[in-house]
Design an enzyme around this catalytic site. Structure first.
Site, PDB file in Angstrom:
ATOM      1  N   CYS A  59      21.574 -82.457   0.262  1.00 55.21           N
ATOM      2  CA  CYS A  59      22.753 -81.663   0.772  1.00 55.21           C
ATOM      3  C   CYS A  59      23.708 -82.835   1.208  1.00 55.21           C
ATOM      4  O   CYS A  59      24.897 -82.366   0.640  1.00 55.21           O
ATOM      5  CB  CYS A  59      22.376 -80.632   1.930  1.00 55.21           C
ATOM      6  SG  CYS A  59      21.369 -81.420   3.179  1.00 55.21           S
ATOM      7  N   GLY A  75      20.399 -77.654   8.256  1.00 61.26           N
ATOM      8  CA  GLY A  75      19.767 -78.185   7.378  1.00 61.26           C
ATOM      9  C   GLY A  75      18.320 -78.583   7.535  1.00 61.26           C
ATOM     10  O   GLY A  75      17.631 -79.297   6.926  1.00 61.26           O
ATOM     11  N   GLU A 100      16.766 -89.363   5.071  1.00 62.88           N
ATOM     12  CA  GLU A 100      18.037 -88.911   4.406  1.00 62.88           C
ATOM     13  C   GLU A 100      18.877 -89.965   3.988  1.00 62.88           C
ATOM     14  O   GLU A 100      19.617 -90.015   2.882  1.00 62.88           O
ATOM     15  CB  GLU A 100      18.858 -88.198   5.552  1.00 62.88           C
ATOM     16  CG  GLU A 100      18.411 -86.760   5.698  1.00 62.88           C
ATOM     17  CD  GLU A 100      18.739 -85.875   4.724  1.00 62.88           C
ATOM     18  OE1 GLU A 100      19.814 -85.401   4.910  1.00 62.88           O
ATOM     19  OE2 GLU A 100      17.618 -85.212   4.159  1.00 62.88           O
ATOM     20  N   HIS A 109      27.876 -80.024   6.820  1.00 61.02           N
ATOM     21  CA  HIS A 109      27.566 -81.373   6.887  1.00 61.02           C
ATOM     22  C   HIS A 109      28.852 -82.303   6.801  1.00 61.02           C
ATOM     23  O   HIS A 109      29.674 -82.039   5.641  1.00 61.02           O
ATOM     24  CB  HIS A 109      26.688 -81.956   5.811  1.00 61.02           C
ATOM     25  CG  HIS A 109      25.245 -81.430   6.103  1.00 61.02           C
ATOM     26  ND1 HIS A 109      24.767 -80.966   7.132  1.00 61.02           N
ATOM     27  CD2 HIS A 109      24.277 -81.722   5.344  1.00 61.02           C
ATOM     28  CE1 HIS A 109      23.408 -80.503   6.941  1.00 61.02           C
ATOM     29  NE2 HIS A 109      23.208 -81.324   5.871  1.00 61.02           N
TER      30      HIS A 109
END
Length: 348
Positions: free
Chosen positions: A149, A179, A201, A241
């Site tokens: 994402c 998330g 991430e 985000h």
């Protein structure tokens, strides 16, 4: 109704699965006829099995469906996967082996050399990898993935700038709690706080970006030369985000040229007018206080990335802010757009 394609959803009770359910309601091309989740949810009504987190109501026809187990039997030919990566690899492969097309949000196959890591505005030609996938794996079906994402938000903001010789990127993310899924992050951990580490991430952003922006040559993706340095954090925001980005170029573009690149950026989804495609995949705002999740996260149904605060950077060349909806453009909406592109290319 005869022109619609029946689709299924793996991981339908989770955060991304719920976003799939919502996004596919009244879709002109796809109709949800089958849903699946973990053993604890199997054989329950969807409305009873899903801890529904969205502000809109569960579509009644979906709420009354029985949840299946994550096995291919009786599933339709097109499957959207919102499974957790802990189980997605084996399950998605089983569906591909059974002849299904799996459009996945999970990370398990993203960096495989024969699996498209797709953002349709940027690299639609990477669907050419499916021929290699068929030849090497001998699957009757196929798997296509969308990036992480935060990678999607950042890469959509970077893609208009590649024409200037994009060389280096430094990025810090401020990532929403949605998330992390449900129940996700404890309120005692996130309220009034910032979590400075999201496992996995940073490496995803650094490697996936090079593949997405890469060039397909003779059946292989040659990664883009850009070097990405990422730091990722979790903040007390529900959806959206935000990425704080600095960039360095081989060329010397002006501020006006960069703003124009953001505002004029379009891709095949816009040219083909795909149902889920936003009219403007990247929206640039002049207001120095934008973008903000509170005001901008749902722009164009959550499918646009909003950019602002472009200014010179004393370390690299320029810096700016980008914002995108993590469960829509960053997950379910991205996968649905991938499937729409596959449909018009005759790959479903």
């Amino acid at each position: 109704m005869s022109s619609e394609i029946d689709v299924g959803i793996l991981g339908a009770t989770g955060t991304v699965g719920q976003a799939f359910v919502a996004a596919l309601e009244n879709h002109p091309w796809f109709r949800v006829t089958w849903i699946a989740a973990s053993e604890r949810s199997a054989e329950k009504r969807y409305a009873d099995a899903a801890c529904w987190q969205l502000s809109r109501e569960i579509p009644q026809e979906i709420g009354d469906m029985l949840v299946n187990r994550c096995v291919p039997a009786d599933s339709p030919s097109l499957i959207f996967s919102g499974l957790d990566s802990a189980v997605a690899g084996e399950v998605e492969a089983a569906f591909a082996v059974s002849g299904r097309t799996v459009v996945s949000n999970a990370r398990n196959y993203r960096m495989e050399p024969d699996v498209p890591l797709l953002i349709p505005e940027i690299n639609p030609d990477h669907l050419g990898l499916l021929q290699q996938q068929s030849e090497t794996r001998q699957w009757p079906g196929q798997i296509v993935t969308n990036p992480n994402c935060s990678t999607i938000v950042m890469t959509l903001a970077l893609a208009p700038l590649c024409q200037f010789g994009l060389r280096e990127v430094m990025v810090t993310t401020l990532q929403a709690v949605s998330g992390a899924g449900y129940p996700g992050v404890s309120s005692l951990d996130i309220l009034g706080n910032i979590l400075p580490h999201i496992p996995g991430e940073e490496s995803k952003m650094e490697s996936e970006t090079q593949k997405v922006l890469g060039t397909l040559v003779d059946g292989d993706v040659r990664p883009h030369k850009v070097v990405v340095s990422a730091q990722t954090t979790r903040v007390p925001v529900i959806n959206g985000h935000t990425a704080l980005i600095s960039v360095k170029f081989d060329d010397e573009p002006t501020h006006e040229e960069l703003v124009n690149a953001f505002r004029t950026y379009r891709g095949r989804p816009q040219l083909e007018k795909l149902p889920t495609a936003p009219d403007h995949p990247v929206v640039y705002l002049d207001d120095p206080d934008r973008p903000q999740p509170k005001y901008d996260v749902d722009r164009e149904g959550g499918m646009s990335v909003t950019v602002g605060r472009l200014r010179e950077c004393p370390v690299l060349d320029y810096k700016f802010i980008a914002l995108g909806h993590n469960t829509v453009r960053g997950a379910a909406g991205a996968a649905i757009l991938n499937a729409e592109l596959m449909k018009i290319d005759g790959l479903l």
